[in-house]
Write a protein that holds these residues in place. Structure first.
Motif, PDB file in Angstrom:
ATOM      1  N   CYS A  71      -9.113  -3.975   3.431  1.00 20.03           N
ATOM      2  CA  CYS A  71      -9.497  -3.995   4.847  1.00 20.03           C
ATOM      3  C   CYS A  71     -10.870  -4.633   5.020  1.00 20.03           C
ATOM      4  CB  CYS A  71      -9.497  -2.581   5.433  1.00 20.03           C
ATOM      5  SG  CYS A  71      -7.851  -1.935   5.760  1.00 20.03           S
ATOM      6  N   CYS A  83      -9.941   5.338   4.439  1.00 17.34           N
ATOM      7  CA  CYS A  83     -10.265   4.059   5.075  1.00 17.34           C
ATOM      8  C   CYS A  83     -10.072   4.215   6.576  1.00 17.34           C
ATOM      9  CB  CYS A  83      -9.364   2.946   4.526  1.00 17.34           C
ATOM     10  SG  CYS A  83      -9.578   1.385   5.438  1.00 17.34           S
ATOM     11  N   CYS A  90     -11.376   0.600   2.726  1.00 18.01           N
ATOM     12  CA  CYS A  90     -10.819   0.123   1.452  1.00 18.01           C
ATOM     13  C   CYS A  90     -11.188  -1.355   1.278  1.00 18.01           C
ATOM     14  CB  CYS A  90      -9.307   0.356   1.402  1.00 18.01           C
ATOM     15  SG  CYS A  90      -8.367  -0.735   2.476  1.00 18.01           S
ATOM     16  N   CYS A  96      -7.065   1.532   7.854  1.00 18.20           N
ATOM     17  CA  CYS A  96      -5.636   1.641   7.510  1.00 18.20           C
ATOM     18  C   CYS A  96      -5.240   3.074   7.150  1.00 18.20           C
ATOM     19  CB  CYS A  96      -5.276   0.692   6.369  1.00 18.20           C
ATOM     20  SG  CYS A  96      -6.001   1.164   4.788  1.00 18.20           S
TER      21      CYS A  96
HETATM   22 ZN   LIG Z   1      -7.947   0.030   4.589  1.00 20.77          ZN
END
Ligand SMILES: [Zn+2]
Length: 200
Positions: free
Chosen positions: A152, A114, A149, A117
């Protein structure tokens, strides 16, 4: 079909010197799936293919072996060294964005991580995020799509990066072999035989 005999390297028997060096003689199915770096006639890296495909290109006289991987292919009465790097004999024009823009390739470029994050997840648990949302005029391009992800992706919603205070950890770029040194790591291939071409 023009067979380039010099590529067989005196082919009916493996060179004894190579065997003495502890090089594998047997070629199993695994060796035929080993990744082979494909260079343009100019030595520019342009692709990665399976050894099986590389051998076909060499046998058809389309490419020649630049580096070998130490395995031999035994077929009929011919023993052929399995390549690690091949080079096309005729220069091919490669469009600037030669790699298909696809979910798979975006995830490959972003190493299944991701870009907000930094969590690494299986492909099925990742989505693609438009850095500039489509609703705000963002395009589906290499430079505007990142692996993301689901949490997010939901958090960012339709906001611009500065509005959400969520910026990709790396600037997304078109995926190509020049900029993606990590392709060697992805393939478990830290071979010096590749390195010298990839840092070209
Ligand atoms: Zn993420």
């Amino acid at each position: 079909m023009s067979l380039r005999m010099h590529n067989f390297g005196g082919s009916y028997r493996p060179h004894p010197g190579l065997l003495a060096g502890g090089v594998h003689q047997e070629t199993d199915g695994h060796a035929l799936h080993q990744p082979v770096l494909v260079l343009n006639a100019s030595y520019e890296p342009i692709n990665v293919c399976a050894a099986r495909r590389a051998i076909v290109l060499v046998l058809k006289g389309i490419a020649m072996t630049e580096e070998e991987n130490g395995h031999f292919l035994h077929a009929a009465r011919v023993a052929m060294r399995v390549p690690s790097v091949i080079r096309l004999l005729e220069y091919r024009r490669i469009p600037h964005q030669s790699r298909a823009l696809s979910r798979k390739n975006i995830l490959l470029r972003d190493r299944n991580t991701c870009q907000y994050c930094s969590t690494t997840l299986p492909s099925a648990e990742l989505t693609l995020d438009h850095v500039i949302p489509r609703s705000r005029g963002g395009l589906s391009t290499w430079e505007n799509l990142v692996a993301c992800c689901h949490p997010c992706n939901r958090r960012k919603g339709n906001q611009l990066p500065h509005e959400a205070n969520m910026r990709p950890t790396r600037e997304p770029r078109s995926f190509n072999l020049h900029t993606s040194r990590h392709i060697m790591r992805l393939m478990g291939h830290s071979d010096d035989k590749w390195r010298k071409y990839l840092f070209y």
